[in-house]
Structure formats: C-alpha cells, structure tokens
Design a protein around this motif. Sequence first.
Motif, short mmCIF file in Angstrom:
data_model
loop_
_atom_site.label_atom_id
_atom_site.label_comp_id
_atom_site.label_asym_id
_atom_site.label_seq_id
_atom_site.Cartn_x
_atom_site.Cartn_y
_atom_site.Cartn_z
N ALA B 330 0.75 -1.33 -0.02
CA ALA B 330 0.11 0.00 -0.04
C ALA B 330 0.92 1.19 0.07
O ALA B 330 0.46 2.41 -0.42
CB ALA B 330 -0.97 -0.04 1.18
N PRO B 333 1.57 2.02 -4.18
CA PRO B 333 0.53 1.34 -5.06
C PRO B 333 0.77 1.11 -6.44
O PRO B 333 1.40 2.07 -6.91
CB PRO B 333 -0.73 2.32 -4.85
CG PRO B 333 -0.29 3.53 -4.15
CD PRO B 333 1.09 3.40 -3.63
N SER B 339 -5.56 -2.17 -4.57
CA SER B 339 -4.95 -1.73 -3.28
C SER B 339 -5.94 -0.95 -2.44
O SER B 339 -6.83 -0.35 -3.16
CB SER B 339 -3.69 -0.75 -3.56
OG SER B 339 -4.14 0.46 -4.18
#
Lengths: 85, 589
Positions: B330, B333, B339
């Motif tokens: 994350a 991304p 995500s």
Amino acid sequence: MPERKVIVESEVGLHARPAALFVQTAAKAFIEVTVAKGAGEPVNAKSILSVLALDVRQGEAIVIRAEGEGADALLDELAAIAAAS
Amino acid sequence: MEALAGAGVSPGVGFGPVHRLVGGVPTPPADARHDGDAAAARRTALAALERVAAELASRGSSAGDEVRAVLDAEAMMARDPSLADRVTRLIGEGMAPALAVHRAFGAYREMFSAAGGYVAERVVDLDDVRDRAVALLMGLPMPGVPLVAEEPYVLVARDLAPADTAVLSKHVVAALVTEEGGPTSHTAILARALGVPAVVACPGATAVPEGTPLLVDGASGVVRPAPTAEEVDDARRRAAAREAALARSRGPGVTKDGTAVPLLANIGGPGDIAAAVAHGAEGVGLLRTEFLYLGRRDAPGVREQAEVYREVLAAFPGGRVVVRTLDAGADKPLGFLPSAEEANPALGMRGIRMFRHDPGVLADQLAALALAARNAPARLDAPARLDAPARLDAPARLDAPARPDAPARLEVMAPMVSSGADAAWFKALCAEAGLGEAGAMVEVPAAAVRAREIAEEVDFLSIGTNDLTQYAFAADRQVGALAGLQDPWQPALLDLVAMAADAAAGAGRPCGVCGEAAADPVLACVLVGLGATSLSMGAPALPAVRAALARHTVEQCRAAAAAARRARSAGEARMAARRHLPDLDDLGL
C-alpha cells in the motif's frame, strides 16, 4: 464545447502517477483544456498543481472540456487515463 | 573540540571540511518590490523556476526509480503553467520575484494542506521546489547537497532524504555523519552502496561549525572535529592498510579453513550489474523486481520481463541469480494491482499476500522467469570443478561454488512468507510455471519461528534481515529515533537468524542472508557462525566481507556467534563477537 464526464477508477484517485500522466498528456496539446471536479470550478488541465489541488479520489466524477482542433481525440485520451483502474 | 561518538555503519576513514546540509530558506520580506520593470522581473522569476525544474529533472535521471518519480513530479511543479500565471499576476502588483514565487506556492500549499491525505503529503515536495527557486532568486546557497567541491567534504545533517542523496558521489563526499538514523536507515544503506564512510546516530554533529575539519571513522563510529596532524595520519595509515587488504581480496567467498560461502550481490535492476561484477559477486542473491512495475499503468508483459531477467542471468555464467518476486504494498500502490489505503502498509497486503487470491500478475512474472531460464546462455549439465572448496555441513547443493563453464542458475523466492502453507502455495505456482528452484524469504518473525515447516516445502530459505529486524522489534525502519531497535546486532535478531538457519539445515536446505546485515564484515562472520550458507549484500561491501571471512575459520565464526547471542545488547554483542575474530585489525575494523 466538447466535454467528457468520467468516473475516476484508479485506487489512488487522480493523484500520483495517474495525475502526472493526465497532465503530461494535456500539456502536449496546443489547445486549452480544463478539468473540473463534479460541478465545481474548472481548472487548467495542464497544471499539475491545480489538478492535485482538486483532490479527486476514486469513484468521483470529473468533467474534462476542450475546444479546437483535435479536441475530441484529446478528450478521449484524457478520459481513458482518468477512467483507467 | 571533544570527539563525538555515533554508530559506524560504513567502514573506512574520511577527512574533510564540514558541509552542513542547509535546513530552510528564509521567507522573502513581505514588502519586497521589484524595480518597476515588471516584464524583466517576470522573466527573472520564470527563469529561476525553469532552472530549478531542469536541475531536478537531471538529478532524477541519475537516480533510482522511486527517487526519479519524486524528482520528476517536482520538476513538473516548477514548470506548472498556473503557477507561472500566479507569479505573473503578483509581479504585476509590484512584488519582487522571490516574494511573488513564495506567495504563488503559498496558495497551493494551503489548498494541498486542506485536502489532507496524499495531497497534503505533497506539501513537502512543494516546499522543496519553492525553497530552491526562492534561494536562487535571493542569491542564497541552494538547499541540498553541493555537486562539486574543491576538496571532498564531510556531509553533516540531522538525517538525509533520498532527494538529498540521489546524486552524491565518492568524489565529492569524504564521509557522511548524521545525528539520527540507524544501521538500516537510508543514510547507512546509501553510504555502503557508495563505499563512503558513514557514522549515524551521532549527537552533536550538526553543532560543529561549517568548514571545521572533521575526521570520521566509519568503523568505530568516532568523529573527531579539528584533529591533530598525527591523528589524521594514523587514521589514513589504517585506511590505506585496509584498502591494500581489500585489494588483495579476490575470488569466491571462502573461510580460512576452506568452507565455501558464496558472496552475492543485492541488485535493483540491470543497472547494478556492472558494480556487482566489478566487486567480484559470484551471482545475485537478491534481484529486486519492483523496478519493472513502478510508474506503469499496466503490468509489464512476459516477453519484456524475460529480456531483463535474461540480461541479468547472462552477466553471471556459472553463478546463480536469486529473483525476489514482486513485493508491492500500500506504500507504493500500482495501478494494475488491487490496493486499499492502509494505516500500516508494512503490516498489510504486501509481498505474496497480495497474490494469494488473484495470482495473475505473479503467475506472469514466473512465466517470464521460466522463459528467461530456458534461454539462459549455457547448459546446466557442465561438470563440477574438482578443486571446489568443501561445503558447510548443511547439504548446500544450491550454494555450490560458481562454475564459469555452466549457465547462471535461476532461483526465485517469495517475499513475506509467513507459514508453510504460503511456502507450499508458492512452490506449486513455481512448479506450474516450470521453475525448479523456489525459495521462501524469512522476514516475518513467524516464518523464523516455524522455519522447519517452511523449509520442508521449498528448496531454500533466504533471510531478509532488514524486514525481520523491523518486524521483530515492531520498529519502523523509517523512524530514526528507533535506530537502536533496528540494529541487526540485537541478540534477539541473532536468535531468529539462528532458528531459521538451524531449521533449514535440519531440513537439508541452504539458508542465505540477503539483508544489510550481511554487508557488515564482522556481522557477516557471525551470520556464517549462525549457519548462513551464502551472503548477499550491496556490491561495494563484498571485498571487505570476503577479506573478513578469509581470515577466520568456521569454528571462530561459531564462537563469535555464540558469544554475540549471550550478550544483553547490540553493542555488547558486537564487542563480544569481535573478541573471537582477532584478524580484523588490518581491515580497520
């Protein structure tokens, strides 16, 4: 004036890489092109600062407008970038 | 002036005048007006912005992918047409160029801050661009790092950011000293990659006045302001002896008693191959593959990836190339992967976790790797050399020494494996793709604790000490104030390494180490003593590690490891280990 209404699909919204690509593509055109979030005030689509300041997040709608030679092709290209997930 | 003490994180001796990294640029006076020629003032302001943009873009072109993305985005900001409109309008009202630029950025700064989230985080970038342009317009030193210098300087800072250091070179920087940071901090990793001596976590460093001569010992961590001529000579003599010892260090990694410990390089792309070969890497122990994916809208195609993998394989005939599959999360991304915003990306969907439900992107990567391996430039069945050194007692089939007459052997490993089930899943996916050698990384403490069941599912283990340390101590690598907890000398981390290596040996599998820990020559000996069967590190660290291993037997390494594990702290562990490794003096360690 030709326009496209697009829902931004990218998880990161119209930020980071999608924003850079969007602005770079707009900047290559010789005609003026604007982008607005929803019914908000349109800003220069060639300005990364203005586009980031709109803070368009995933699932939000934008309206892209341009007029002049190649406007439709440009709008299609920009809409595709904005709609890409 | 008293000597300062910090943590030596990149060995060697550096001497030069202090250059302090400039912190901030002042706000131009609120009443600054131009001289009446608005057109000229506008040209001056826009020229400064363009110069800033050009410099940022050129810095970016010599940087790695992640840094380049940041610097390119900053260059776009400096060239922004709406910003230029605002500057023009403010200059039209009579403001001086520096003030107009400052105010124009100020308008966006407010909007960004108000937006929150990602956009608010870009305020840092915005301020950086603004400060550069304002410094230029006010005739002040540019914030950041001087690119040229008459004599190499010692760069002193609170901490260093990637943008500061993207363009540093050995020719202008004699040493790095930071007040914050730890052994796995950005500064430490960068210094080792450059081969520049560095001391981090050194309180008082930024109080040393600009220009003061500074003697930096990157091994002991001692930083001496205004040293005597004898002190400098002595330090330089030791550094010269070290250089000479390193220059003599050649060939494959082997202990004094003849046990082969392949020494491999960590690389982030084909651009790092040359340095790895130059420093005598026997192969690649960690090929990070994120560079193929970052900054793209679509995942790279199988053929495109295979070309890159083949290029790496071709560089190490007879060696091995261990590829880590995509480790996205994350915090970085990718448009083509699912995500969600996560409060703790390091604890979230990263590594293979991301692909357990939808392996598409990973399956493509494995197919590309299999394609590259099929077209590797030589054959696998070349005969083994008869003079090959003995092996460690673990049956280290995969860690056999390099054979120049064979092709490079491709191995793949999965990041963020946390259970035997993860490992079995990955092994099956590799087998499906036609890849014979599949391994698991040990980064999650649970994987170290249950290493036996993981080792039984795969062909090898590789310990990623950077992540294993941050997870074991629940201490984010980005938080400088927690540097003490991110120290791989922590006995608890050594215990986890020992658990993984023992379990691998019990299952008849090799167990390498591919974190920054392996780049510390003293710790490298300890890792071998703990059971590591190969070591992989940033290429410039290879000669010192090779030399340190060649001076000690496996028995000495084991004794050093045992002593380090009995210690109560990282510092004690290092001292205890050092006592069992007597022949490091000529390496300046």
